[in-house]
Motif scaffolding. Structure first.
Motif, PDB file in Angstrom:
ATOM      1  N   LEU A   1       0.904  -1.258  -0.097  1.00 64.41           N
ATOM      2  CA  LEU A   1       0.077   0.155  -0.053  1.00 64.41           C
ATOM      3  C   LEU A   1       0.777   1.102  -0.076  1.00 64.41           C
ATOM      4  O   LEU A   1       1.743   1.492   1.012  1.00 64.41           O
ATOM      5  CB  LEU A   1      -0.934  -0.037   1.198  1.00 64.41           C
ATOM      6  CG  LEU A   1      -1.862   1.164   1.581  1.00 64.41           C
ATOM      7  CD1 LEU A   1      -2.914   1.442   0.262  1.00 64.41           C
ATOM      8  CD2 LEU A   1      -2.592   1.137   2.837  1.00 64.41           C
ATOM      9  N   LEU A   2       0.667   2.081  -1.194  1.00 63.80           N
ATOM     10  CA  LEU A   2       1.455   3.177  -1.060  1.00 63.80           C
ATOM     11  C   LEU A   2       0.224   4.552  -0.870  1.00 63.80           C
ATOM     12  O   LEU A   2      -0.655   4.566  -1.254  1.00 63.80           O
ATOM     13  CB  LEU A   2       1.980   3.566  -2.553  1.00 63.80           C
ATOM     14  CG  LEU A   2       2.774   4.788  -2.832  1.00 63.80           C
ATOM     15  CD1 LEU A   2       3.985   5.191  -1.836  1.00 63.80           C
ATOM     16  CD2 LEU A   2       3.043   5.258  -4.305  1.00 63.80           C
ATOM     17  N   ALA A   3       0.342   5.273   0.203  1.00 60.75           N
ATOM     18  CA  ALA A   3      -0.534   6.298   0.624  1.00 60.75           C
ATOM     19  C   ALA A   3      -0.225   7.412  -0.011  1.00 60.75           C
ATOM     20  O   ALA A   3       0.962   8.084   0.111  1.00 60.75           O
ATOM     21  CB  ALA A   3      -0.513   6.452   2.125  1.00 60.75           C
ATOM     22  N   VAL A   4      -1.086   7.959  -0.823  1.00 59.08           N
ATOM     23  CA  VAL A   4      -0.834   9.083  -1.796  1.00 59.08           C
ATOM     24  C   VAL A   4      -1.275  10.543  -0.964  1.00 59.08           C
ATOM     25  O   VAL A   4      -2.457  10.679  -0.892  1.00 59.08           O
ATOM     26  CB  VAL A   4      -1.536   8.967  -2.974  1.00 59.08           C
ATOM     27  CG1 VAL A   4      -1.317  10.304  -3.822  1.00 59.08           C
ATOM     28  CG2 VAL A   4      -1.060   7.784  -3.770  1.00 59.08           C
ATOM     29  N   SER A   5      -0.249  11.237  -0.440  1.00 59.60           N
ATOM     30  CA  SER A   5      -0.662  12.159   0.378  1.00 59.60           C
ATOM     31  C   SER A   5      -0.522  13.628  -0.011  1.00 59.60           C
ATOM     32  O   SER A   5      -0.597  14.697   0.457  1.00 59.60           O
ATOM     33  CB  SER A   5       0.277  12.290   1.678  1.00 59.60           C
ATOM     34  OG  SER A   5       1.869  11.899   1.151  1.00 59.60           O
ATOM     35  N   LYS A   6      -0.743  13.658  -1.504  1.00 53.11           N
ATOM     36  CA  LYS A   6      -0.620  15.060  -2.174  1.00 53.11           C
ATOM     37  C   LYS A   6      -1.600  15.828  -1.713  1.00 53.11           C
ATOM     38  O   LYS A   6      -2.754  15.177  -1.588  1.00 53.11           O
ATOM     39  CB  LYS A   6      -0.411  14.759  -3.635  1.00 53.11           C
ATOM     40  CG  LYS A   6      -1.707  14.133  -4.133  1.00 53.11           C
ATOM     41  CD  LYS A   6      -2.056  14.399  -5.700  1.00 53.11           C
ATOM     42  CE  LYS A   6      -3.184  13.479  -6.305  1.00 53.11           C
ATOM     43  NZ  LYS A   6      -3.130  12.519  -6.928  1.00 53.11           N
TER      44      LYS A   6
ATOM     45  N   THR B   1      -7.728   9.169  -1.795  1.00 50.12           N
ATOM     46  CA  THR B   1      -8.959   9.527  -1.369  1.00 50.12           C
ATOM     47  C   THR B   1      -9.209   8.658  -0.048  1.00 50.12           C
ATOM     48  O   THR B   1      -9.842   9.217   0.981  1.00 50.12           O
ATOM     49  CB  THR B   1      -9.889   9.608  -2.431  1.00 50.12           C
ATOM     50  OG1 THR B   1      -9.215  10.446  -3.245  1.00 50.12           O
ATOM     51  CG2 THR B   1     -11.102  10.157  -1.922  1.00 50.12           C
ATOM     52  N   ALA B   2      -9.103   7.369  -0.261  1.00 46.89           N
ATOM     53  CA  ALA B   2      -9.718   6.325   0.664  1.00 46.89           C
ATOM     54  C   ALA B   2      -9.062   6.285   2.042  1.00 46.89           C
ATOM     55  O   ALA B   2      -9.520   6.020   3.144  1.00 46.89           O
ATOM     56  CB  ALA B   2      -9.604   4.866   0.082  1.00 46.89           C
ATOM     57  N   ILE B   3      -7.935   7.154   2.079  1.00 48.42           N
ATOM     58  CA  ILE B   3      -7.181   7.152   3.371  1.00 48.42           C
ATOM     59  C   ILE B   3      -7.305   8.645   3.873  1.00 48.42           C
ATOM     60  O   ILE B   3      -7.792   8.732   5.176  1.00 48.42           O
ATOM     61  CB  ILE B   3      -5.698   6.724   3.123  1.00 48.42           C
ATOM     62  CG1 ILE B   3      -5.407   5.320   2.813  1.00 48.42           C
ATOM     63  CG2 ILE B   3      -4.974   7.043   4.222  1.00 48.42           C
ATOM     64  CD1 ILE B   3      -3.856   5.078   2.147  1.00 48.42           C
ATOM     65  N   PHE B   4      -7.118   9.401   3.122  1.00 48.27           N
ATOM     66  CA  PHE B   4      -6.899  10.806   3.444  1.00 48.27           C
ATOM     67  C   PHE B   4      -8.215  11.875   3.292  1.00 48.27           C
ATOM     68  O   PHE B   4      -8.443  12.708   3.864  1.00 48.27           O
ATOM     69  CB  PHE B   4      -5.693  11.460   2.914  1.00 48.27           C
ATOM     70  CG  PHE B   4      -4.376  10.837   3.375  1.00 48.27           C
ATOM     71  CD1 PHE B   4      -3.850  11.022   4.609  1.00 48.27           C
ATOM     72  CD2 PHE B   4      -3.686  10.327   2.507  1.00 48.27           C
ATOM     73  CE1 PHE B   4      -2.567  10.562   4.789  1.00 48.27           C
ATOM     74  CE2 PHE B   4      -2.525   9.513   2.476  1.00 48.27           C
ATOM     75  CZ  PHE B   4      -1.959  10.053   3.856  1.00 48.27           C
ATOM     76  N   GLY B   5      -9.205  11.236   2.516  1.00 50.14           N
ATOM     77  CA  GLY B   5     -10.319  12.143   2.220  1.00 50.14           C
ATOM     78  C   GLY B   5     -10.140  12.819   0.985  1.00 50.14           C
ATOM     79  O   GLY B   5      -9.200  12.665   0.041  1.00 50.14           O
TER      80      GLY B   5
END
Ligand SMILES: *Cc1c(COP(=O)(O)O)cnc(C)c1O
Length: 232
Positions: free
Chosen positions: A31-36, A222-226
């Motif tokens: 899982l790579l969490a995309v924090s942009k 989106t599914a992690i940070f909104g």
């Protein structure tokens, strides 16, 4: 600091279910969490919930975050996943662990030249345009092999595999098609002797389709940070 344990857990459960459906080991999907667009504090919160790999699209925003999170650097993996211009390669070569969005030899050559000697090779993926005319980013499927072999020969880089951002599709069957094309290209390169281990495909909306087609890294924002807010 937001509590991101719940959304991270929900994404892990989606990955596990899709891996079961595909008869794959869930541990084979990273899982790579995309924090942009999200602040450093949110990355810190995701780290506190166990997340280690983060994806960023914009060089300056990413550098600010990497600096703000310098205390965690040894425990974080930074992946550059956005469009990369040749005048911005140096800080990416110096600060990141991975680049997923290489689609020209010139960019790869600059990254190779600029990768500091004291760091391990920069892991790179070739971004492939699997949606034809609809998008411009990425190398065309029929140009992948030549570019992959040229990049694999560069020092200071380690070619890991392929990445794509397909056009959104309405249902699972339609979502699987471009992922299957990427997987086919990947298998051809491996049959041709390149030691690749990475298929970077699948985002919040098509994670399941990507895992079913063999994704080894899914890039989830989106599914992690909104929902992202681009207004500031
Ligand atoms: C923003 C972005 C993602 C994450 O997309 P979500 O739909 O928010 O999960 C993944 N990959 C790339 C290249 C992106 O730019």
């Amino acid at each position: 600091m937001p509590d991101l344990a719940q959304p991270l857990d929900a994404v892990h459960r989606r990955i596990e279910q899709a891996a079961r459906d595909a008869r794959r080991d869930p541990g084979s999907v990273k899982l790579l969490a995309v924090s942009k667009t999200f602040p450093a504090e949110d990355v810190r919160a995701a780290h506190a919930a166990g997340q280690r790999a983060f994806g960023e699209n914009y060089v300056q925003e990413a550098l600010d975050k990497i600096e703000a999170l310098a205390d965690l650097r040894a425990d974080l993996e930074w992946h550059f996943i956005g469009p990369l211009q040749s005048n911005k390669t140096r800080p990416v070569a110096e600060q990141f662990d991975w680049v997923h969005s290489v689609d020209r030899l010139k960019i790869a050559q600059r990254l190779a030249e600029q990768r500091p000697a004291h760091l391990p090779p920069l892991s790179v993926c070739l971004q492939v345009n699997v949606s034809g005319e609809a998008t411009k980013a990425g190398v065309a499927p029929d140009e992948v092999a030549a570019l992959a072999h040229a990049i694999a020969a560069l020092p200071s880089l380690r070619l890991r595999g392929l990445m794509s951002i397909p056009e959104p599709a309405a249902n699972l069957a339609a979502q699987r098609e471009p992922h299957r094309l990427l997987r086919t290209l990947f298998e051809q390169l491996r049959a041709d002797g390149l030691a690749l281990d990475t298929l970077s495909m699948g985002m919040s909306g098509d994670l399941e389709a990507a895992v079913l087609e063999g994704a080894t890294i899914v890039r989830i924002g989106t599914a992690i940070f909104g929902t992202r807010d681009y207004s500031h």
